[in-house]
Design a protein around this motif. Structure first.
Motif, PDB file in Angstrom:
ATOM      1  N   CYS A  66       0.852  -1.191   0.000  1.00 27.46           N
ATOM      2  CA  CYS A  66       0.000   0.000   0.000  1.00 27.46           C
ATOM      3  C   CYS A  66       0.889   1.242   0.000  1.00 27.46           C
ATOM      4  N   ILE A  67       0.762   2.054  -1.051  1.00 28.54           N
ATOM      5  CA  ILE A  67       1.494   3.310  -1.175  1.00 28.54           C
ATOM      6  C   ILE A  67       0.494   4.447  -1.087  1.00 28.54           C
ATOM      7  N   VAL A  68       0.758   5.401  -0.198  1.00 33.98           N
ATOM      8  CA  VAL A  68      -0.157   6.538  -0.066  1.00 33.98           C
ATOM      9  C   VAL A  68       0.638   7.838  -0.157  1.00 33.98           C
ATOM     10  N   MET A  69       0.075   8.791  -0.890  1.00 30.39           N
ATOM     11  CA  MET A  69       0.674  10.114  -1.029  1.00 30.39           C
ATOM     12  C   MET A  69      -0.288  11.146  -0.451  1.00 30.39           C
ATOM     13  N   ALA A  70       0.180  11.930   0.504  1.00 29.61           N
ATOM     14  CA  ALA A  70      -0.636  12.978   1.139  1.00 29.61           C
ATOM     15  C   ALA A  70      -1.985  12.440   1.610  1.00 29.61           C
ATOM     16  N   PRO A  71      -2.002  11.308   2.324  1.00 30.35           N
ATOM     17  CA  PRO A  71      -3.269  10.735   2.776  1.00 30.35           C
ATOM     18  C   PRO A  71      -3.834  11.518   3.959  1.00 30.35           C
ATOM     19  N   HIS A  72      -5.101  11.266   4.258  1.00 30.41           N
ATOM     20  CA  HIS A  72      -5.744  11.838   5.445  1.00 30.41           C
ATOM     21  C   HIS A  72      -6.125  10.692   6.377  1.00 30.41           C
ATOM     22  N   ILE A  73      -5.682  10.774   7.632  1.00 29.86           N
ATOM     23  CA  ILE A  73      -6.160   9.807   8.624  1.00 29.86           C
ATOM     24  C   ILE A  73      -6.955  10.499   9.719  1.00 29.86           C
ATOM     25  N   LEU A  74      -6.926  11.824   9.716  1.00 32.69           N
ATOM     26  CA  LEU A  74      -7.713  12.634  10.650  1.00 32.69           C
ATOM     27  C   LEU A  74      -7.875  14.017  10.033  1.00 32.69           C
ATOM     28  N   VAL A  75      -8.754  14.825  10.620  1.00 32.72           N
ATOM     29  CA  VAL A  75      -9.050  16.146  10.076  1.00 32.72           C
ATOM     30  C   VAL A  75      -8.282  17.210  10.862  1.00 32.72           C
TER      31      VAL A  75
ATOM     32  N   LEU B 141       4.026   2.352   2.384  1.00 33.75           N
ATOM     33  CA  LEU B 141       4.916   3.471   2.082  1.00 33.75           C
ATOM     34  C   LEU B 141       4.069   4.733   2.083  1.00 33.75           C
ATOM     35  N   ALA B 142       4.423   5.724   2.888  1.00 32.12           N
ATOM     36  CA  ALA B 142       3.672   6.974   2.982  1.00 32.12           C
ATOM     37  C   ALA B 142       4.561   8.138   2.577  1.00 32.12           C
ATOM     38  N   ILE B 143       4.093   8.923   1.615  1.00 32.24           N
ATOM     39  CA  ILE B 143       4.859  10.023   1.035  1.00 32.24           C
ATOM     40  C   ILE B 143       4.097  11.322   1.249  1.00 32.24           C
ATOM     41  N   GLN B 144       4.801  12.361   1.682  1.00 32.81           N
ATOM     42  CA  GLN B 144       4.144  13.656   1.843  1.00 32.81           C
ATOM     43  C   GLN B 144       5.129  14.785   1.599  1.00 32.81           C
TER      44      GLN B 144
ATOM     45  N   HIS C 236       0.964  19.363  -2.219  1.00 32.31           N
ATOM     46  CA  HIS C 236      -0.009  18.309  -1.959  1.00 32.31           C
ATOM     47  C   HIS C 236       0.051  17.167  -2.971  1.00 32.31           C
ATOM     48  N   SER C 237       0.711  17.375  -4.101  1.00 24.97           N
ATOM     49  CA  SER C 237       0.728  16.363  -5.161  1.00 24.97           C
ATOM     50  C   SER C 237       2.166  15.954  -5.480  1.00 24.97           C
ATOM     51  N   PRO C 238       2.736  15.065  -4.694  1.00 22.63           N
ATOM     52  CA  PRO C 238       4.130  14.669  -4.929  1.00 22.63           C
ATOM     53  C   PRO C 238       4.379  14.126  -6.331  1.00 22.63           C
ATOM     54  N   HIS C 239       3.396  13.447  -6.915  1.00 20.93           N
ATOM     55  CA  HIS C 239       3.592  12.864  -8.238  1.00 20.93           C
ATOM     56  C   HIS C 239       3.653  13.929  -9.330  1.00 20.93           C
ATOM     57  N   ARG C 240       3.162  15.135  -9.047  1.00 21.66           N
ATOM     58  CA  ARG C 240       3.301  16.238  -9.993  1.00 21.66           C
ATOM     59  C   ARG C 240       4.504  17.111  -9.648  1.00 21.66           C
ATOM     60  N   ASP C 241       4.723  17.343  -8.362  1.00 17.35           N
ATOM     61  CA  ASP C 241       5.817  18.227  -7.948  1.00 17.35           C
ATOM     62  C   ASP C 241       7.187  17.559  -8.072  1.00 17.35           C
ATOM     63  N   GLN C 242       7.267  16.285  -7.695  1.00 20.23           N
ATOM     64  CA  GLN C 242       8.551  15.577  -7.702  1.00 20.23           C
ATOM     65  C   GLN C 242       8.349  14.129  -8.182  1.00 20.23           C
ATOM     66  N   PRO C 243       7.935  13.968  -9.440  1.00 20.34           N
ATOM     67  CA  PRO C 243       7.614  12.621  -9.926  1.00 20.34           C
ATOM     68  C   PRO C 243       8.777  11.642  -9.861  1.00 20.34           C
ATOM     69  N   GLU C 244       9.974  12.094 -10.158  1.00 20.89           N
ATOM     70  CA  GLU C 244      11.108  11.165 -10.162  1.00 20.89           C
ATOM     71  C   GLU C 244      11.408  10.660  -8.756  1.00 20.89           C
ATOM     72  N   SER C 245      11.288  11.522  -7.767  1.00 17.61           N
ATOM     73  CA  SER C 245      11.507  11.099  -6.377  1.00 17.61           C
ATOM     74  C   SER C 245      10.465  10.070  -5.965  1.00 17.61           C
ATOM     75  N   VAL C 246       9.231  10.282  -6.380  1.00 17.26           N
ATOM     76  CA  VAL C 246       8.160   9.339  -6.047  1.00 17.26           C
ATOM     77  C   VAL C 246       8.393   8.004  -6.743  1.00 17.26           C
TER      78      VAL C 246
END
Length: 267
Positions: free
Chosen positions: A131-140, A204-207, A239-249
């Motif tokens: 499970c890979i998550v980018m900028a997920p929410h687990i609470l508000v 894996l959690a990415i933010q 908020h969007s790692p895949h757009r801001d830093q795609p190669e790192s992701v």
């Protein structure tokens, strides 16, 4: 070219827009890709294909009901606090069944899609092997709600509606479905921290460190609940790692998935 599949959900038939990306082999390991709260198949652009090819997997990318070219929300439909649970526990299993997906698979989710990925991994631990998550929410967090309020102003008075309309057949369905529930008076009580303990797959959690929708409390909270979680915190990233830093992701996902790929992940 997107495809459609139909199944019954919430008392009516829904058409779900989807594509296959990455390795063109139904026997390849499968990665299911879940979009953000205003996302769709087209808003991912070419990232799922680039990622899937780099990792040697086949990717299933789809637009949830209410988004993209999928069936919009009904005129009187208002989402409740359980809207992400319903996506994780009802819509995604129905989609996989309709497409004949068998065996185990990995998940990649962004923002609301990351939360849905976590909930699905907790709901179906026997099916999910990563499970890979980018900028997920687990609470508000009030920090994030401020940005969501600002998004509403930009949608109704600024320039946000026009670019979103290129990606959604019914842009109001997409925007207000997301924005109304996040700004509902009782939504600050929403959290999924108590459900993380049911996840057995590696996470894996990415933010991004400059994410306007959430602080590091989100992915640090995942690591607190699941001590084996791998964290990637990206400086100079929003908020969007895949757009801001795609190669790192992509590099982080390759390293994470490599030892997990061939554990019955196929469609």
């Amino acid at each position: 070219m997107t495809q459609r599949v139909r199944f019954d959900w919430a008392g009516r038939p829904v058409d779900i827009e989807y594509i296959w990306a990455g390795v063109d082999d139904p026997a390849a390991p499968l990665l299911v890709v879940l979009h953000e709260g205003l996302g769709s198949v087209s808003m991912w652009r070419d990232f799922p294909d680039r990622l899937a090819r780099a990792c040697g997997v086949r990717a299933l990318v789809y637009s949830r009901p209410g988004y993209g070219r999928s069936t919009p929300r009904a005129a009187d439909e208002r989402w409740g606090l359980d809207f992400m649970h319903r996506q994780a526990q009802q819509v995604l299993p129905a989609l996989l069944q309709a497409l004949g997906v068998r065996g185990r698979y990995a998940l990649l989710g962004h923002s609301d899609g990351g939360s849905i990925a976590l909930l699905h991994a907790a709901h179906a631990p026997q099916r999910v092997n990563a499970c890979i998550v980018m900028a997920p929410h687990i609470l508000v967090e009030e920090f994030g709600l401020k940005s969501i309020r600002e998004a509403r102003v930009q949608y109704e008075q600024g320039g946000l509606r026009a670019p979103l309309s290129r990606h959604h057949d019914d842009v109001d369905s997409a925007f207000y479905g997301w924005n109304d529930i996040w700004l509902a008076p009782d939504f600050p009580q929403w959290q999924i921290t108590s459900e993380l303990k049911n996840i057995t797959a590696p996470v894996l959690a990415i933010q991004g460190e400059d994410d306007p929708y959430g602080t590091m409390a989100q992915i640090d909270g995942i690591a607190n609940g699941l001590p084996g979680t791998q964290l990637v915190k990206l400086p100079g990233c929003g908020h969007s790692p895949h757009r801001d830093q795609p190669e790192s992701v992509i590099r982080a996902c390759q390293a994470f998935l490599a030892p997990l790929l061939h554990q019955e992940t196929h469609a």
